[in-house]
Design an enzyme around this catalytic site. Structure first.
Site, PDB file in Angstrom:
ATOM      1  N   GLU A 152     -72.551  11.041   0.396  1.00 39.88           N
ATOM      2  CA  GLU A 152     -71.419  10.851  -0.512  1.00 39.88           C
ATOM      3  C   GLU A 152     -70.480   9.708  -0.131  1.00 39.88           C
ATOM      4  OE1 GLU A 152     -69.946  14.826  -0.719  1.00 39.88           O
ATOM      5  OE2 GLU A 152     -68.916  14.696   1.210  1.00 39.88           O
ATOM      6  N   CYS A 384     -40.796  28.299  -1.535  1.00 39.42           N
ATOM      7  CA  CYS A 384     -41.556  28.408  -2.783  1.00 39.42           C
ATOM      8  C   CYS A 384     -41.925  29.868  -3.057  1.00 39.42           C
ATOM      9  CB  CYS A 384     -42.754  27.474  -2.754  1.00 39.42           C
ATOM     10  SG  CYS A 384     -43.243  26.986  -4.421  1.00 39.42           S
ATOM     11  N   HIS A 510     -40.427  22.396  -1.699  1.00 35.12           N
ATOM     12  CA  HIS A 510     -41.093  22.333  -0.389  1.00 35.12           C
ATOM     13  C   HIS A 510     -40.394  21.316   0.516  1.00 35.12           C
ATOM     14  CE1 HIS A 510     -44.822  24.599  -1.346  1.00 35.12           C
ATOM     15  NE2 HIS A 510     -44.472  24.275  -2.576  1.00 35.12           N
ATOM     16  N   GLU A 512     -40.621  20.969   3.590  1.00 34.24           N
ATOM     17  CA  GLU A 512     -41.505  20.537   4.690  1.00 34.24           C
ATOM     18  C   GLU A 512     -42.185  19.200   4.417  1.00 34.24           C
ATOM     19  OE1 GLU A 512     -42.051  23.018   2.632  1.00 34.24           O
ATOM     20  OE2 GLU A 512     -44.164  23.371   2.198  1.00 34.24           O
TER      21      GLU A 512
HETATM   22  N1  GLN Z   1     -47.447  30.807  -6.749  1.00 28.06           N
HETATM   23  C1  GLN Z   1     -46.113  30.403  -6.948  1.00 28.06           C
HETATM   24  C2  GLN Z   1     -45.966  29.551  -8.200  1.00 28.06           C
HETATM   25  O1  GLN Z   1     -46.897  28.997  -8.701  1.00 28.06           O
HETATM   26  C3  GLN Z   1     -45.572  29.658  -5.736  1.00 28.06           C
HETATM   27  C4  GLN Z   1     -46.302  28.396  -5.417  1.00 28.06           C
HETATM   28  C5  GLN Z   1     -46.051  27.893  -4.017  1.00 28.06           C
HETATM   29  O2  GLN Z   1     -45.642  28.645  -3.141  1.00 28.06           O
HETATM   30  N2  GLN Z   1     -46.339  26.633  -3.760  1.00 28.06           N
HETATM   31  O3  GLN Z   1     -44.884  29.426  -8.728  1.00 28.06           O
END
Ligand code: GLN
Length: 547
Positions: A152, A384, A510, A512
């Site tokens: 690949e 999240c 996020h 992070e």
């Molecule tokens: N599953 C949740 C959503 O889609 C949180 C997603 C996540 O933690 N990145 O909203």
């Protein structure tokens, strides 16, 4: 410098040698010498992006400012360079084929047979040069995923061969990362696998300019000489990359080995300035000389593979160094937290982080973890899905809304405290359809979040589909939950906190992804500092009890 120069990084012998770290380290050194550098990763799989992949496949999915779901190596690039990447920095075979097929359907190649060579290889070359053509970079480092000889990767290798020819000598070079294994039975380092992988590369018409040799033991002069002779590279172009204690040591190890200097000279750049790495060295010094330790529980679903939470673990390293604290992160499977005995373990931690995630499995354990943190004043950080779990826990145990849930987990919940946005309801395709990338957020003046960020307007990266349901906002507020960060355009709750708790923060985004060595994320720094306080107060309390 006039035209952009290109460095290609290929891998031989085996996968997982750390091409991303070598590429990021070289980029760091070149940046430290004043060059404008960016890195690109070409992934030979057929998924259009890693957004639809389970983290167990390739680790975490990293998200850029422009909302691209990308390979986790881009996270290393940003953390090392403190420069944002974008969709252009990660290309997969799926994306290449998708765009060639779209062009074919549009009629762009009308009359012609569409083939791997030249159509796919041309598309690859275009994608490689896209970053260079912006004029923003002196040097573009392109990492080719996979190992030479893989079926690949062939179109990528061919595209690189053509591009090297087109660019001309001194404008493009190849660094081949390889393994020099130690055979304990023979008590020797073996060069043959490297010779073979260099030969495989040569069969595709590419001569490696520099060899970076991963090894567990020092390479003797004799071995270096042998590698140089049989692999057709200069003696100084045999670079040792010995196992390091931390990935953040690698740029300095590469500096000692002269990787950047050999690369610059091969690129015919001769008047390079000295590197300025004081800040980097200072970070390493702080990281390696902590004055205190804290223990954080990381509650997640993909805990068997550390790479699943790569950016979170790295953000803790940055925040730990900033606070001069050694942060021990203990991954705990959320499914195990459905068991009372394991729940008890959480009482001993200095902080609890509930990680991002998808799907129903293990969520009750996450909710239990939030409850323990909330009721016992243990610093809590929900990211999240972790924030969504905090909202559900609050709804169930403080508002007494029995079976409150996210519609992701229970579409028939009587109290959908986490719900789908109207615009998401119609979406059925999975790839690239979440709320992605940078979104603005306004912080409430005087809130904990405001005091941490020291500003009102922030922007953070997102990757989720479900949202805080504003129908429950008043009820939650009356019971002490503060929605301290809101998206100004869509009025979506981005940050929640509990002012009655020493440190309880949930974020829909996020943080992070934006933590770098040069700019540790303020939320991680504050969480580690809250964990320190919690740790110290436990010691004081125990001392009082023992008096
Ligand atoms: N599953 C949740 C959503 O889609 C949180 C997603 C996540 O933690 N990145 O909203």
């Amino acid at each position: 410098m006039n035209a952009t120069k290109y460095v290609f990084v290929t891998g031989g012998v085996t996968s997982s040698l750390g091409k991303g770290i070598i590429a990021a380290s070289l980029a760091k050194l070149l940046q430290a010498r004043g060059y404008r550098v960016t890195i690109q990763k070409l992934d030979p799989y057929i998924n259009v992006d890693p957004g639809t992949l389970n983290p167990y496949e390739h680790g975490e999915c990293y998200v850029t400012e422009d909302g691209a779901e990308t390979d986790l190596d881009l996270g290393h690039y940003e953390r090392f360079l403190n420069v944002s990447t974008s969709q252009a920095n990660n290309v997969t075979t799926g994306r290449i084929y998708q765009s060639v097929i779209e062009k074919e359907r549009r009629g762009d190649f009308l009359g012609k047979t569409v083939q791997v060579v030249p159509h796919i290889t041309n598309e690859i070359k275009e994608r490689i040069q896209l970053l260079g053509n912006t004029g923003q970079y002196d040097i573009v480092i392109t990492e080719i995923g996979g190992t030479v000889g893989d079926i690949e990767s062939l179109p990528y290798i061919e595209a690189v061969r053509q591009l090297l020819w087109e660019l001309g000598e001194g404008n493009g070079i190849v660094i081949h990362l390889t393994l020099v294994p130690f055979l304990s039975a023979a008590g020797e380092l073996k060069t043959k696998p490297t010779q073979h992988s260099v030969k495989t590369l040569m069969e595709s018409g590419i001569k490696a300019d520099i060899l970076v040799c991963r090894t567990e033991h020092e390479l003797s002069d004799e071995i270096r000489q042998k590698l140089a002779l049989f692999c057709n590279v200069k003696r100084e172009a045999v670079i040792q990359s010995i196992d390091a204690k931390t990935i953040y040591d690698v740029p300095l190890l590469m500096l000692e080995e002269g990787l950047d200097v050999v690369a610059l000279e091969k690129l015919k750049i001769t008047d390079y300035p000295e590197p300025s790495l004081d800040k980097w060295r200072d970070f390493i010094k702080r990281f390696k000389n902590p004055t205190q330790e804290v223990n954080i529980a990381l509650i997640g679903k993909y805990v068997e593979l550390q790479d699943s939470y790569k950016s979170i673990l790295e953000a803790f390293i940055h925040a730990g160094a900033k606070n001069e604290v050694k942060v021990h992160v203990h991954p705990i499977s959320s499914e195990d937290l459905e068991d009372k005995k394991i729940q008890e373990k959480l009482f001993n931690f200095d902080g609890i982080l509930v990680a991002p995630g998808f799907g129903e499995r293990g969520i009750e354990g996450k909710i239990n973890a939030v409850k323990i943190a909330r009721e016992n004043n243990i610093p809590f950080f929900g990211i999240c899905l972790g924030m969504q779990m905090a909202v559900i826990e609050f709804a169930r145990n403080v508002l007494h809304l029995e079976n409150a849930n996210s519609v992701e987990m229970d579409s028939k919940t009587p109290f959908p405290v986490i719900d789908l946005m109207e615009s998401q309801r119609k979406i059925s395709k999975k790839g690239g359809t979440m709320r992605l990338g940078a979104w603005d957020c306004t912080l409430q003046e005087g809130s904990l979040a405001n005091s941490i960020y020291k500003k009102i307007k922030i922007s953070e990266r997102h990757r989720h589909r479900y949202e805080f349901n504003n129908d429950y906002l008043d009820q939650m507020t009356q019971h002490g939950l503060v929605a301290s960060g809101v998206n100004p355009d869509k009025n979506l709750v981005e940050v929640i906190e509990l002012p009655d708790h020493p440190w309880f923060v949930g974020v829909q985004y996020h943080p992070e992804y934006k933590s770098t060595v040069a700019n540790p994320h303020p939320l991680f720094v504050a969480f580690v500092s809250a964990a320190q306080k919690h740790h110290n107060s436990k010691i004081t309390n125990n001392a009082e009890i023992n008096k």
